[in-house]
Scaffold this motif. Structure first.
Motif, PDB file in Angstrom:
ATOM      1  N   ASN A   1      -6.685 -66.931  -6.725  1.00  0.00           N
ATOM      2  CA  ASN A   1      -6.118 -65.797  -7.469  1.00  0.00           C
ATOM      3  C   ASN A   1      -7.157 -64.939  -8.160  1.00  0.00           C
ATOM      4  O   ASN A   1      -6.813 -64.099  -8.989  1.00  0.00           O
ATOM      5  CB  ASN A   1      -5.071 -66.283  -8.479  1.00  0.00           C
ATOM      6  CG  ASN A   1      -5.690 -67.013  -9.668  1.00  0.00           C
ATOM      7  OD1 ASN A   1      -6.901 -67.163  -9.773  1.00  0.00           O
ATOM      8  ND2 ASN A   1      -4.843 -67.472 -10.578  1.00  0.00           N
TER       9      ASN A   1
ATOM     10  N   ASN B   1      -5.778 -63.871 -12.957  1.00  0.00           N
ATOM     11  CA  ASN B   1      -4.352 -63.583 -13.023  1.00  0.00           C
ATOM     12  C   ASN B   1      -3.685 -64.106 -14.287  1.00  0.00           C
ATOM     13  O   ASN B   1      -4.036 -65.180 -14.787  1.00  0.00           O
ATOM     14  CB  ASN B   1      -3.625 -64.239 -11.843  1.00  0.00           C
ATOM     15  CG  ASN B   1      -3.767 -63.431 -10.572  1.00  0.00           C
ATOM     16  OD1 ASN B   1      -4.422 -62.399 -10.556  1.00  0.00           O
ATOM     17  ND2 ASN B   1      -3.150 -63.906  -9.518  1.00  0.00           N
TER      18      ASN B   1
ATOM     19  N   THR C   1       0.365 -64.957 -10.976  1.00  0.00           N
ATOM     20  CA  THR C   1       0.139 -66.120 -10.121  1.00  0.00           C
ATOM     21  C   THR C   1       1.437 -66.603  -9.505  1.00  0.00           C
ATOM     22  O   THR C   1       1.514 -66.867  -8.303  1.00  0.00           O
ATOM     23  CB  THR C   1      -0.513 -67.254 -10.938  1.00  0.00           C
ATOM     24  OG1 THR C   1      -1.855 -66.864 -11.272  1.00  0.00           O
ATOM     25  CG2 THR C   1      -0.553 -68.551 -10.158  1.00  0.00           C
TER      26      THR C   1
ATOM     27  N   GLN D   1       2.601 -64.170  -6.760  1.00  0.00           N
ATOM     28  CA  GLN D   1       1.840 -64.279  -5.518  1.00  0.00           C
ATOM     29  C   GLN D   1       2.211 -65.540  -4.746  1.00  0.00           C
ATOM     30  O   GLN D   1       2.454 -65.499  -3.533  1.00  0.00           O
ATOM     31  CB  GLN D   1       0.343 -64.275  -5.828  1.00  0.00           C
ATOM     32  CG  GLN D   1      -0.207 -62.944  -6.271  1.00  0.00           C
ATOM     33  CD  GLN D   1      -1.681 -63.029  -6.614  1.00  0.00           C
ATOM     34  OE1 GLN D   1      -2.181 -64.070  -7.078  1.00  0.00           O
ATOM     35  NE2 GLN D   1      -2.407 -61.943  -6.401  1.00  0.00           N
TER      36      GLN D   1
ATOM     37  N   ALA E   1      -2.076 -74.304  -4.319  1.00  0.00           N
ATOM     38  CA  ALA E   1      -2.624 -73.302  -5.233  1.00  0.00           C
ATOM     39  C   ALA E   1      -4.098 -73.617  -5.443  1.00  0.00           C
ATOM     40  O   ALA E   1      -4.465 -74.417  -6.299  1.00  0.00           O
ATOM     41  CB  ALA E   1      -1.865 -73.316  -6.551  1.00  0.00           C
TER      42      ALA E   1
ATOM     43  N   LEU F   1      -6.973 -71.564  -8.924  1.00  0.00           N
ATOM     44  CA  LEU F   1      -6.375 -70.864 -10.059  1.00  0.00           C
ATOM     45  C   LEU F   1      -7.510 -70.555 -11.037  1.00  0.00           C
ATOM     46  O   LEU F   1      -8.686 -70.748 -10.706  1.00  0.00           O
ATOM     47  CB  LEU F   1      -5.306 -71.738 -10.695  1.00  0.00           C
ATOM     48  CG  LEU F   1      -4.132 -72.124  -9.790  1.00  0.00           C
ATOM     49  CD1 LEU F   1      -3.284 -73.199 -10.438  1.00  0.00           C
ATOM     50  CD2 LEU F   1      -3.286 -70.901  -9.464  1.00  0.00           C
ATOM     51  N   ARG F   2      -7.205 -70.093 -12.216  1.00  0.00           N
ATOM     52  CA  ARG F   2      -8.281 -69.806 -13.170  1.00  0.00           C
ATOM     53  C   ARG F   2      -9.064 -71.093 -13.465  1.00  0.00           C
ATOM     54  O   ARG F   2      -8.485 -72.123 -13.780  1.00  0.00           O
ATOM     55  CB  ARG F   2      -7.686 -69.247 -14.459  1.00  0.00           C
ATOM     56  CG  ARG F   2      -7.100 -67.861 -14.313  1.00  0.00           C
ATOM     57  CD  ARG F   2      -6.509 -67.356 -15.612  1.00  0.00           C
ATOM     58  NE  ARG F   2      -5.294 -68.068 -16.006  1.00  0.00           N
ATOM     59  CZ  ARG F   2      -4.586 -67.798 -17.094  1.00  0.00           C
ATOM     60  NH1 ARG F   2      -4.976 -66.839 -17.911  1.00  0.00           N
ATOM     61  NH2 ARG F   2      -3.488 -68.468 -17.380  1.00  0.00           N
TER      62      ARG F   2
ATOM     63  N   ASP G   1      -0.975 -71.951 -15.805  1.00  0.00           N
ATOM     64  CA  ASP G   1      -1.109 -71.705 -14.363  1.00  0.00           C
ATOM     65  C   ASP G   1      -0.427 -72.805 -13.554  1.00  0.00           C
ATOM     66  O   ASP G   1       0.210 -72.534 -12.531  1.00  0.00           O
ATOM     67  CB  ASP G   1      -2.585 -71.623 -13.979  1.00  0.00           C
ATOM     68  CG  ASP G   1      -3.227 -70.306 -14.378  1.00  0.00           C
ATOM     69  OD1 ASP G   1      -2.505 -69.401 -14.841  1.00  0.00           O
ATOM     70  OD2 ASP G   1      -4.452 -70.179 -14.228  1.00  0.00           O
TER      71      ASP G   1
ATOM     72  N   ALA H   1       2.532 -72.315 -10.888  1.00  0.00           N
ATOM     73  CA  ALA H   1       2.434 -72.780  -9.507  1.00  0.00           C
ATOM     74  C   ALA H   1       3.597 -73.696  -9.153  1.00  0.00           C
ATOM     75  O   ALA H   1       4.161 -73.616  -8.047  1.00  0.00           O
ATOM     76  CB  ALA H   1       1.105 -73.505  -9.296  1.00  0.00           C
TER      77      ALA H   1
END
Length: 329
Positions: free
Chosen positions: A249, A253, A258, A261, A275, A278-279, A306, A310
């Motif tokens: 991402n 995001n 997130t 998407q 996923a 992620l961050r 996040d 997800a």
């Protein structure tokens, strides 16, 4: 594991301790969330949780690797994703360069890669260590943004610079699958590698690499790890050689973005979605990032947000990332 070849000197006890406890506060929350979350409405398995340690093969001492996998096992991880070839194109190492006194691979006059026997043995020992802890590994054969022929070592500023081409991708896929494809710890082949350059990649690079993997008899799932924005996450998603999707991402995001998407990917392509990226915890993006930036790092609470996004999107697994650990300190 044999530590006789560990002359790199990258790790110390202090560095290792800090590296391996990094993110444990958020990890405890993640394990609590994921351990009770169903994989899907049709299954009662818990979601898979992987760590990100792309650069472990290049910078980790054998003693660190033992401690690391023991920590993953005790903490409840499913496994880890790593990169076969270094993609830290900085002063640390060039793309193909010595690791603990041995070269990863050579590029011959015909443009084909050859794994060196010593590096092949090192990677096999890493897979052995993971397997001894019951952990599964996702392996990136060659990081897209750093190696593609249309990129200049990941900075998108050049053309015809990288060594990975349509012509040698199949041979490389065959070689790495022949070397590692029958190892019980290996769970997935992760093609691509967050290419954010323009124009789009030539899909035939990855089609050919996938064909080489299959020609060697490897049966593990194959995924394509995308670039960070919507268009790149959808790129190649309907290709038949991709068994599951692994979008990233962009590390910027909001949880709402997130979830949006990931929900689109889950509902559109009929494939499992992990996923991936992620961050990363503690990352402070230096690029245009509305959510974070220098002095405004991603925190443990953001990681949990996040993860919940997800989960709500219906993913089958999550790749956790810590900004120091993926680089191995």
């Amino acid at each position: 594991m044999d530590t006789s070849a560990d002359t790199h000197g990258a790790g110390t006890t202090s560095t290792t301790s800090k590296l391996l406890i990094a993110g444990l506060a958020s990890l405890a929350l993640l394990v609590s969330i994921l351990g009770t979350a169903p994989r899907s409405a049709a299954a009662d398995e818990p979601l898979a949780l992987y760590d990100t340690a792309w650069e472990l093969p290049f910078f980790a001492q054998s003693s660190e690797i033992e401690i690391y996998f023991d920590q993953l096992e005790q903490s409840g991880y499913t496994g880890v994703w790593i990169s076969l070839m270094n993609h830290m194109t900085s002063e640390k190492q060039d793309a193909i360069s010595p690791v603990f006194g041995t070269t990863q691979a050579t590029l011959d006059a015909s443009g084909e890669f050859d794994l060196t026997p010593t590096y092949r043995a090192r990677v096999l020992s890493i897979l052995d260590e993971a397997d001894s802890h019951g952990l599964r590994v996702g392996l990136v054969p060659m990081w897209g943004v750093a190696y593609l022929h249309t990129n200049n070592a990941g900075n998108c500023s050049g053309t015809n610079m990288g060594p990975l081409t349509v012509d040698n991708a199949q041979e490389w896929g065959n070689e790495v699958a022949t070397a590692f494809g029958n190892h019980p710890a290996l769970e997935a082949w992760v093609l691509g590698g967050d290419n954010f350059c323009s124009p789009s990649e030539d899909v035939n690079v990855w089609r050919n690499m996938s064909a080489g993997i299959r020609a060697a008899g490897a049966s593990q799932d194959i995924t394509y790890h995308s670039g960070g924005w919507d268009e790149r996450q959808r790129e190649f998603a309907d290709e038949s050689w991709i068994d599951f999707l692994s979008p990233q991402n962009g590390h910027c995001n909001s949880p709402a973005k997130t979830q949006q998407q990931l929900s689109f990917l889950v509902s559109t392509y009929g494939k499992p979605v992990v996923a991936a990226e992620l961050r990363y915890e503690t990352i402070e993006p230096g690029w245009n990032c509305p959510e974070h930036g220098p002095g405004d790092p991603v925190l443990a609470a953001d990681i949990v947000d996040d993860a919940n996004a997800a989960l709500a999107a219906g993913v089958t697994g999550i790749l956790y990332g810590h900004n120091e650990r993926w680089q191995w300190g």
